[in-house]
Enzyme design. Structure first.
Site, PDB file in Angstrom:
ATOM      1  N   CYS A  77      55.177  59.118  38.204  1.00 39.31           N
ATOM      2  CA  CYS A  77      56.208  58.115  37.986  1.00 39.31           C
ATOM      3  C   CYS A  77      57.373  58.338  37.145  1.00 39.31           C
ATOM      4  O   CYS A  77      56.909  58.914  35.976  1.00 39.31           O
ATOM      5  CB  CYS A  77      55.833  56.626  37.739  1.00 39.31           C
ATOM      6  SG  CYS A  77      56.919  55.439  37.332  1.00 39.31           S
ATOM      7  N   CYS A  83      57.466  53.086  30.027  1.00 41.17           N
ATOM      8  CA  CYS A  83      56.781  51.721  30.807  1.00 41.17           C
ATOM      9  C   CYS A  83      55.187  51.622  30.257  1.00 41.17           C
ATOM     10  O   CYS A  83      54.691  52.769  30.433  1.00 41.17           O
ATOM     11  CB  CYS A  83      57.039  51.851  32.303  1.00 41.17           C
ATOM     12  SG  CYS A  83      56.027  50.676  33.044  1.00 41.17           S
ATOM     13  N   CYS A  86      51.107  52.098  33.687  1.00 43.11           N
ATOM     14  CA  CYS A  86      50.138  52.914  34.205  1.00 43.11           C
ATOM     15  C   CYS A  86      49.843  53.914  33.055  1.00 43.11           C
ATOM     16  O   CYS A  86      50.220  55.236  33.408  1.00 43.11           O
ATOM     17  CB  CYS A  86      50.591  53.434  35.437  1.00 43.11           C
ATOM     18  SG  CYS A  86      51.005  52.287  36.578  1.00 43.11           S
ATOM     19  N   CYS A 179      58.795  51.760  41.096  1.00 41.81           N
ATOM     20  CA  CYS A 179      57.592  51.506  40.653  1.00 41.81           C
ATOM     21  C   CYS A 179      56.772  51.904  41.780  1.00 41.81           C
ATOM     22  O   CYS A 179      56.685  51.661  43.010  1.00 41.81           O
ATOM     23  CB  CYS A 179      57.408  49.959  40.173  1.00 41.81           C
ATOM     24  SG  CYS A 179      55.782  49.568  39.785  1.00 41.81           S
ATOM     25  N   GLN A 302      42.974  37.979  43.545  1.00 46.43           N
ATOM     26  CA  GLN A 302      42.745  39.238  43.108  1.00 46.43           C
ATOM     27  C   GLN A 302      44.170  40.175  43.220  1.00 46.43           C
ATOM     28  O   GLN A 302      44.561  40.218  44.610  1.00 46.43           O
ATOM     29  CB  GLN A 302      41.396  39.860  43.658  1.00 46.43           C
ATOM     30  CG  GLN A 302      40.237  39.374  43.244  1.00 46.43           C
ATOM     31  CD  GLN A 302      39.949  39.967  41.760  1.00 46.43           C
ATOM     32  OE1 GLN A 302      40.570  40.619  41.099  1.00 46.43           O
ATOM     33  NE2 GLN A 302      38.739  39.552  41.388  1.00 46.43           N
ATOM     34  N   TYR A 331      33.678  29.195  38.304  1.00 48.90           N
ATOM     35  CA  TYR A 331      35.254  29.921  38.287  1.00 48.90           C
ATOM     36  C   TYR A 331      35.464  30.484  39.793  1.00 48.90           C
ATOM     37  O   TYR A 331      36.092  31.395  39.720  1.00 48.90           O
ATOM     38  CB  TYR A 331      35.060  30.997  37.038  1.00 48.90           C
ATOM     39  CG  TYR A 331      34.474  30.529  35.812  1.00 48.90           C
ATOM     40  CD1 TYR A 331      35.159  30.164  34.753  1.00 48.90           C
ATOM     41  CD2 TYR A 331      32.896  31.129  35.597  1.00 48.90           C
ATOM     42  CE1 TYR A 331      34.384  29.597  33.598  1.00 48.90           C
ATOM     43  CE2 TYR A 331      32.480  30.654  34.434  1.00 48.90           C
ATOM     44  CZ  TYR A 331      33.170  29.934  33.345  1.00 48.90           C
ATOM     45  OH  TYR A 331      32.431  29.785  32.070  1.00 48.90           O
ATOM     46  N   GLU A 352      35.966  24.882  39.430  1.00 53.17           N
ATOM     47  CA  GLU A 352      36.943  25.558  38.743  1.00 53.17           C
ATOM     48  C   GLU A 352      38.004  24.662  37.998  1.00 53.17           C
ATOM     49  O   GLU A 352      38.085  23.426  38.350  1.00 53.17           O
ATOM     50  CB  GLU A 352      37.933  26.175  40.044  1.00 53.17           C
ATOM     51  CG  GLU A 352      39.418  26.630  39.777  1.00 53.17           C
ATOM     52  CD  GLU A 352      39.317  27.809  38.638  1.00 53.17           C
ATOM     53  OE1 GLU A 352      40.153  27.591  37.547  1.00 53.17           O
ATOM     54  OE2 GLU A 352      38.569  28.952  38.875  1.00 53.17           O
ATOM     55  N   ASP A 401      32.093  34.386  37.967  1.00 50.85           N
ATOM     56  CA  ASP A 401      33.478  35.216  37.973  1.00 50.85           C
ATOM     57  C   ASP A 401      34.343  34.631  36.746  1.00 50.85           C
ATOM     58  O   ASP A 401      35.385  34.361  37.135  1.00 50.85           O
ATOM     59  CB  ASP A 401      34.063  35.533  39.160  1.00 50.85           C
ATOM     60  CG  ASP A 401      35.064  36.475  39.264  1.00 50.85           C
ATOM     61  OD1 ASP A 401      35.433  37.233  38.113  1.00 50.85           O
ATOM     62  OD2 ASP A 401      35.801  36.871  40.140  1.00 50.85           O
ATOM     63  N   CYS A 428      35.436  41.106  34.403  1.00 48.71           N
ATOM     64  CA  CYS A 428      36.684  41.995  34.293  1.00 48.71           C
ATOM     65  C   CYS A 428      36.799  42.173  32.890  1.00 48.71           C
ATOM     66  O   CYS A 428      37.598  42.986  32.298  1.00 48.71           O
ATOM     67  CB  CYS A 428      38.252  41.375  34.746  1.00 48.71           C
ATOM     68  SG  CYS A 428      38.484  39.810  33.510  1.00 48.71           S
TER      69      CYS A 428
END
Length: 470
Positions: A77, A83, A86, A179, A302, A331, A352, A401, A428
């Site tokens: 990139c 940026c 990434c 991008c 997701q 969740y 939720e 989750d 996560c």
């Protein structure tokens, strides 16, 4: 006397040792302090100029490379480095997976301090670029200038930008030409909006002065090929708004959902905004194993559709359902995991806190003719109580989750109290996951662990853990 300057130290010939948290690499100063350095790869040998000193560590940047790491690759990139997106694009993908796997292992071992099985190999992503289904860009009338542009001394007339916030700078936007995170026509749509708006004097937002018309752009895509575009305007200017939206719709007829928002608030979050439909329908459809999920502008889904499917398959496999189980999906979001496992369960109960997500979940269950899923709104620590369990049945399996903060302690206590046979914990953030696993250790043994890479080129990693009653 002037302000005391932090003394900038230069360390020479420093070997980068490890990939640390938040995508920043780690080295050691000659006297043993840790140095955090961005945009380098473990194995690089560099001179480092420090710009921040704390008791136990320095923060610095590489000013000279003596030797490049064998794990280094050339970033594809053109915006890499400026940026903040990434951060690991300069590292071989196999090595990215190695460090993600290691981070999960270290967190579970050091924070959890519990007995662990042999980890299953991290699941890499088949797509290493163009994998995101949602991108958000900001407009600015005073774009971020790169070092190269400043040094060239060239006068730049057009300061309009449509791109990403510079890390830690709320009012600075880096203009993005291409991008590598979202499939076409994402880049074409963004670049055309910028070109047309500039040509037609449709003003770009200024975050400091609160002037200008165009504020943010969101593009969502689905594996079905459907596309959603949402443009946020700071104030209403019907003529200019319609001029731009009509141009977008005629130039990109493949757009399924074209939406807009007039938002004069101090912040640009959409969640409390009235979203208006300009053309098409107000949602796009995602598909997984024949199930269809509607995604509207505010829906959580997701961000990597292909890898979400792999994550859900691992979750379902860990749950080991036979068709007789009562499953609670905590969740649950828009109920994707709940519906995904429903064929193999007797009943699934999803909980939720976000009312809109539950409305989506119910709508999707109806769309998919699923009759054994029920969804409930509420803050998990309040809803998930004895009365709720008495009403809906004791779960045999809990799938959880939670957000990055992990589970509230009351939720962990309640799981321990009702003690289902199995808990599948999708996370996560393996640090908060490890904390929760330690709390559950008295009743549960961790029997399977598998990290999943949802976000190639970044340091983020998901992890799935199976807990079985001791």
């Amino acid at each position: 006397m002037g302000r005391k300057q932090t003394k900038k130290v230069i360390f020479e010939n420093i070997t980068v040792l490890d990939a640390g948290a938040k995508g920043v690499s780690v080295a050691k100063a000659p006297e043993g302090q840790v140095i955090f350095i961005p945009n380098v790869v473990p194995g690089d040998v560099v001179d480092v100029q420090t710009f921040k000193k704390r008791k136990a560590y320095f923060e610095g940047k590489a000013i000279k490379f003596h030797q490049y790491s064998a794990d280094r690759v050339t970033p594809i990139c053109q915006h890499f480095g400026a940026c903040g997106g990434c951060k690991w694009q300069n590292m071989h993908y196999d090595k990215q997976l190695f460090y993600k796997h290691q981070e999960v292992y270290n967190n579970l071992k050091r924070i959890g301090k519990i007995e662990l099985p042999t980890f299953e190999p991290i699941l890499g992503s088949a797509k290493q670029f163009f994998y995101r289904n949602k991108m958000e860009f900001g407009f600015s009338d005073s774009r971020w200038m790169t070092d190269a542009e400043i040094q060239s001394g060239t006068e730049i007339d057009n300061k309009n930008a449509l791109g990403f916030h510079i890390p830690k700078m709320w009012d600075k936007i880096l203009d993005i030409e291409k991008c590598h995170l979202q499939e076409d026509p994402s880049n074409a749509i963004r670049n055309e909006i910028k070109r047309f708006a500039t040509e037609n004097n449709i003003t770009f937002f200024n975050a400091r002065n609160h002037t200008g018309l165009l504020r943010t752009l969101m593009i969502r895509t689905a594996s079905t090929g459907e596309i959603m575009v949402l443009i946020q305007f700071y104030q209403e200017d019907k003529a200019k708004r319609e001029l731009l939206l009509n141009h977008v719709y005629t130039t990109f007829p493949q757009i399924t959902s074209l939406l807009y928002v007039i938002n004069g608030k101090a912040n640009d979050t959409l969640y409390d905004q009235d979203i208006k439909l300009f053309q098409g329908r107000d949602y796009i459809l995602e598909e997984m194993e024949g199930l269809h999920f509607s995604i509207n502008a505010k829906s959580f889904y997701q961000t990597n559709s292909d890898q979400a499917y792999e994550l859900y398959k691992i979750t379902r496999e860990f749950a080991g359902l036979t068709g007789n189980e009562v499953v609670y999906d905590l969740y649950t979001g828009t109920g994707t995991i709940a519906q995904f496992v429903s064929k193999q369960a007797q009943k699934v109960i999803g909980v939720e806190a976000v009312p809109e997500a539950i409305a989506d979940a119910k709508e999707n269950a109806k769309r998919n003719n699923i009759t054994n899923c029920e969804f409930f709104v509420g803050d998990m620590k309040n809803v998930f109580n004895d009365e709720f369990i008495a009403q809906h049945g004791r779960p045999d399996v809990i799938i959880t989750d939670p957000p990055r903060d992990g589970m509230h302690k009351d939720v962990v206590d309640q799981i321990l109290k009702i003690a289902p046979e199995k808990v599948v914990y999708v996370s996560c953030n393996s640090a908060t996951q490890a904390r929760d696993l330690a709390l559950m250790d008295e009743k549960y043994k961790v029997t399977r662990v598998r990290p999943v890479d949802m976000f190639p080129q970044t340091h983020h990693v998901e992890n799935v853990v199976l807990l079985e009653k001791r």
